[in-house]
Scaffold this active site. Structure first.
Site, PDB file in Angstrom:
ATOM      1  N   HIS A  12       1.583 -20.014  39.131  1.00  0.00           N
ATOM      2  CA  HIS A  12       0.974 -20.868  39.652  1.00  0.00           C
ATOM      3  C   HIS A  12       0.507 -21.233  41.039  1.00  0.00           C
ATOM      4  O   HIS A  12       1.681 -19.883  41.576  1.00  0.00           O
ATOM      5  CB  HIS A  12       2.410 -21.553  39.873  1.00  0.00           C
ATOM      6  CG  HIS A  12       2.469 -22.341  37.920  1.00  0.00           C
ATOM      7  ND1 HIS A  12       2.993 -23.824  37.897  1.00  0.00           N
ATOM      8  CD2 HIS A  12       2.067 -21.891  37.227  1.00  0.00           C
ATOM      9  CE1 HIS A  12       2.700 -23.543  36.627  1.00  0.00           C
ATOM     10  NE2 HIS A  12       1.985 -22.520  35.904  1.00  0.00           N
ATOM     11  N   GLU A  56       0.993 -22.384  43.654  1.00  0.00           N
ATOM     12  CA  GLU A  56       2.474 -22.311  44.704  1.00  0.00           C
ATOM     13  C   GLU A  56       3.454 -20.857  44.578  1.00  0.00           C
ATOM     14  O   GLU A  56       3.989 -20.475  45.684  1.00  0.00           O
ATOM     15  CB  GLU A  56       3.089 -23.910  44.514  1.00  0.00           C
ATOM     16  CG  GLU A  56       2.713 -24.927  44.322  1.00  0.00           C
ATOM     17  CD  GLU A  56       2.593 -25.285  43.095  1.00  0.00           C
ATOM     18  OE1 GLU A  56       1.671 -24.436  42.170  1.00  0.00           O
ATOM     19  OE2 GLU A  56       2.640 -26.183  42.277  1.00  0.00           O
ATOM     20  N   CYS A 104       4.622 -29.197  39.118  1.00  0.00           N
ATOM     21  CA  CYS A 104       5.680 -28.831  38.147  1.00  0.00           C
ATOM     22  C   CYS A 104       6.532 -28.748  38.673  1.00  0.00           C
ATOM     23  O   CYS A 104       7.520 -28.225  40.240  1.00  0.00           O
ATOM     24  CB  CYS A 104       5.236 -27.524  37.175  1.00  0.00           C
ATOM     25  SG  CYS A 104       5.464 -26.076  37.633  1.00  0.00           S
ATOM     26  N   CYS A 152       7.543 -25.008  40.526  1.00  0.00           N
ATOM     27  CA  CYS A 152       7.266 -25.216  41.654  1.00  0.00           C
ATOM     28  C   CYS A 152       7.603 -25.831  42.441  1.00  0.00           C
ATOM     29  O   CYS A 152       8.518 -25.582  43.385  1.00  0.00           O
ATOM     30  CB  CYS A 152       5.181 -24.988  41.765  1.00  0.00           C
ATOM     31  SG  CYS A 152       4.790 -23.927  40.998  1.00  0.00           S
TER      32      CYS A 152
HETATM   33 ZN   LIG Z   1       3.568 -24.446  39.079  1.00  0.00          ZN
END
Ligand SMILES: [Zn+2]
Length: 149
Positions: free
Chosen positions: A52, A54, A82, A85
């Site tokens: 992801h 991040e 999420c 993250c």
């Molecule tokens: Zn994430």
């Protein structure tokens, strides 16, 4: 640079990710007023569901600094992180988290598990939400609309 300019860079990363066929989310890591890492989602490119924006930006920043934590650094991301993250941001000791749009379906900060409010969370960043949220949401909406058409 000001905080909204860092979010602009995150939006740029989000758009670039969308152009690569990735879900258009972008993240920027800032330390002492300087950008030390910026990334969009890279899950398809790397065949890595943990890539992801991040996490990718945190990895890049840690590599650039040669250290495993980012104490004192701030992270800007276009969408509410999420749970994975949110945890990575906590483990990296990020000082402030700025995010754009909220994510009622997949977020883990102010939605879902609310990771930073749990007793098992040992470092919570200061959280600032809603920055450039209209643009951030628009980029996502346009991307998923394009998928359906
Ligand atoms: Zn994430």
């Amino acid at each position: 640079m000001k905080t909204n300019q860092f979010m602009e860079l995150a939006l740029e990363e989000a758009r670039a990710a969308g152009a690569r066929g990735e879900v258009p989310i972008g993240a920027v890591v800032v330390l002492d007023g300087a950008v030390i890492a910026r990334s969009g989602n890279r899950t398809r490119e790397l065949n890595d569901i943990t890539a992801h924006a991040e996490v990718a930006a945190i990895r890049m920043a840690c590599e650039a600094l040669g250290q495993e934590r980012l104490s004192g650094a701030d992270l800007y991301v276009t969408l509410e992180p999420c749970t994975m993250c949110a945890a990575a941001i906590s483990f990296a000791r990020i000082r402030r988290l700025y995010y754009g749009a909220e994510d009622p379906k997949g977020g883990g900060v102010e939605n879902g598990v609310r990771f930073y409010a749990q007793p098992t969370c040992h470092h919570a960043p200061e959280v600032y939400s809603g920055m450039s949220e209209v643009q951030a949401a628009e980029i996502l909406r346009g991307f998923f609309q394009g998928k359906r058409d």
